[in-house]
Design a protein around this motif. Structure first.
Motif, short mmCIF file in Angstrom:
data_model
loop_
_atom_site.label_atom_id
_atom_site.label_comp_id
_atom_site.label_asym_id
_atom_site.label_seq_id
_atom_site.Cartn_x
_atom_site.Cartn_y
_atom_site.Cartn_z
N UNK A 1 51.05 14.65 33.89
CA UNK A 1 49.74 14.09 33.59
C UNK A 1 48.63 14.82 34.34
N UNK A 2 48.86 15.05 35.64
CA UNK A 2 47.83 15.64 36.48
C UNK A 2 47.78 17.16 36.38
N UNK A 3 48.78 17.76 35.75
CA UNK A 3 48.74 19.20 35.52
C UNK A 3 48.06 19.51 34.19
N UNK B 1 43.59 28.23 26.07
CA UNK B 1 43.65 27.89 24.65
C UNK B 1 44.93 28.37 23.95
N UNK B 2 45.44 29.60 24.24
CA UNK B 2 46.71 29.99 23.60
C UNK B 2 47.84 29.01 23.88
N UNK B 3 47.93 28.53 25.13
CA UNK B 3 48.98 27.57 25.46
C UNK B 3 48.76 26.25 24.74
N UNK B 4 47.51 25.84 24.60
CA UNK B 4 47.20 24.59 23.90
C UNK B 4 47.66 24.68 22.45
N UNK B 5 47.39 25.81 21.81
CA UNK B 5 47.76 25.98 20.41
C UNK B 5 49.27 26.08 20.25
N UNK B 6 49.93 26.79 21.16
CA UNK B 6 51.40 26.88 21.11
C UNK B 6 52.02 25.50 21.27
N UNK B 7 51.53 24.74 22.25
CA UNK B 7 52.05 23.39 22.45
C UNK B 7 51.80 22.51 21.24
N UNK B 8 50.64 22.67 20.63
CA UNK B 8 50.33 21.88 19.43
C UNK B 8 51.26 22.24 18.28
N UNK B 9 51.59 23.53 18.15
CA UNK B 9 52.48 23.96 17.08
C UNK B 9 53.85 23.29 17.20
N UNK B 10 54.39 23.27 18.42
CA UNK B 10 55.70 22.64 18.61
C UNK B 10 55.63 21.12 18.49
N UNK C 1 50.69 20.93 28.26
CA UNK C 1 50.65 20.08 29.44
C UNK C 1 50.19 20.77 30.71
N UNK C 2 49.79 22.05 30.62
CA UNK C 2 49.31 22.77 31.80
C UNK C 2 47.82 23.09 31.71
N UNK C 3 47.11 22.37 30.86
CA UNK C 3 45.70 22.64 30.62
C UNK C 3 44.88 22.63 31.91
#
Length: 447
Positions: A142-144, A41-50, A88-90
């Protein structure tokens, strides 16, 4: 206190749903999925911010970041790279977290299980191919990311389960006590690691030999239909929202029980919308999804489970009109501010809502109304689909709607939903307020 007699609805929940909810909340694979997604989730939120920064709907801004170049690479491209390198690494990070959590629940080394899961994930994931069908140095994002989440969940659970089985059955290499623990653990992981990675190598061989493309697309085609009925349709979403409120009503954390099952679908839809948005093709005609994680977080559960922002605003209205009971007057400042940030534990247990039969109907109905209005608004094109940005669930409504969709119409929709929620809650709130006033005046004995 408000009437809390156990009626038929409460009895049904406690006798039929509560045992199921308790078992689900203790089911180790679901706990592992929850923990694995939480790790990502932290990576998802960081990616969303950018992503918000790179696509903020001000033409002058997007033109400027596209014009700023560093050795031929624009600032906009850099923001996109950061977004892909995090959001993109979800699938990959989720795979690690799920395997780690599952192994740790069985009191084995979660870190080693997570590393083996990542290796297995790469084994079954196809290479990027060049024009002449020669494998290139790399793998498709895509697959990552979200498209690989199904595979990540399965590999994480299988890896965690097999790893703990090997270790707990003592199928491992033992090192002398004088060897540092980190090195000893790495040698302990050799046998289970070799077996698990070889197993997924065999899976890759079978899928390739059978001409099924790759495991990611195979599972998407097999599972997306049945699971989509649960989490990607209006009916399935209404059922999920109903169960969320029903569990909360009897004191069980609804999100932890229901979302563990459906959240992967919502996140996959979010990732798919993210990809379409970056390609400028985010609409239903190109496969965009209405139901996604921001749809649930930012449009349905405004104020938290049960969409209780409408309730706390109703309480504030009564206090402002000087018609509230003493209890509601005390609760108003304690519930309104957290409610604006979608935190409603003070409301759940202070109002209370848990086992309060006076408020159960609006508590179940309000979020379902939000589902219907938001779904219809997005289906009709009045409001744009969620762009793939995962707005933190604590972001206040009005602002969160704009950030989630990049459109001001979404903020208007949130405002409409809040008004509807107030209207749904208000008649029942008046009943509770009347009961509390009678209690305070001594005309009604508190139970």
């Amino acid at each position: 206190m408000a009437d809390r007699k156990k009626g038929g609805f409460t009895s049904v929940i406690e006798t039929k749903l509560m045992p199921v909810a308790v078992k689900l909340s203790q089911f180790k694979p679901l706990i592992a999925i929850r923990d694995g997604i939480a790790a990502a989730m932290p990576l998802i939120i960081i990616g969303s911010l950018f992503m918000i920064i790179s696509s903020f709907p001000i033409t002058a801004w997007t033109n400027w970041i596209a014009s700023v170049q560093f050795q031929g690479v624009s600032l906009q491209a850099i923001f996109g790279k950061i977004s892909n390198g995090s959001f993109g690494l979800l699938g990959l990070i989720g795979c690690f977290g799920i395997a780690s959590s599952y192994a740790e629940q069985h009191e084995t080394d979660g870190k080693s299980a997570g590393i083996i899961a990542i290796a297995s994930y790469f084994v079954v994931t196809p290479y990027l191919m060049s024009g002449d069908k020669v494998p290139a140095a790399g793998m498709p994002y895509d697959f990552l990311g979200s498209k690989g989440l199904f595979v990540g969940i399965i590999i994480g659970l299988v890896t965690g389960g097999l790893f703990q089985w090997f270790i707990n059955h003592d199928v491992q290499i033992h090192m002398p006590d004088t060897v540092p623990p980190a090195i000893a653990k790495s040698f302990s992981a050799l046998i289970p690691g070799a077996a698990i990675i070889s197993l997924f190598g065999l899976v890759y061989l079978i899928v390739t030999w059978a001409g099924w493309g790759n495991i990611h697309l195979l599972l998407l085609n097999i599972l997306s239909g049945p699971l989509g009925l649960l989490g990607d349709t209006l009916g399935g979403t209404l059922v999920a929202v109903f169960l969320n409120s029903a569990f909360w009503f009897v004191g069980i954390h609804g999100a932890n029980t229901v979302n563990n099952v459906i959240q992967p679908i919502w996140l996959m839809n979010t990732g798919a919308n993210h990809t379409l948005f970056e390609a400028g093709k985010l609409d239903l005609a190109h496969g965009g999804h209405i139901i996604a994680q921001p749809f649930i977080d930012n449009f349905v559960f405004m104020g938290g489970g049960g969409a209780t922002l409408g309730l706390v605003i109703g309480v504030a209205i009564l206090v402002f009109m000087k018609k509230s009971s003493k209890q509601l007057e005390i609760l108003a400042p304690l519930t309104l501010t957290p409610g604006i940030f979608n935190i409603n534990e003070p409301t759940m247990f202070g109002m209370p809502i848990v086992l309060n039969t006076t408020l159960v109907i609006p508590f179940v109905l309000a979020p379902m109304v939000n589902v219907l209005t938001t779904y219809l608004a997005m289906k009709s094109g009045i409001v744009g689909l969620c762009t793939g940005v995962v707005v933190p669930w604590t972001m206040p409504p009005i602002l969160s709607g704009f950030l989630a969709t990049n459109t001001w119409q979404a903020s208007v929709l949130q405002a409409i939903n809040i008004v509807l929620d107030v209207l749904v809650y208000f008649p029942f709130l008046l009943t509770q307020n009347k009961q509390q006033k009678l209690e305070e005046s001594g005309k009604l004995d508190a139970e």
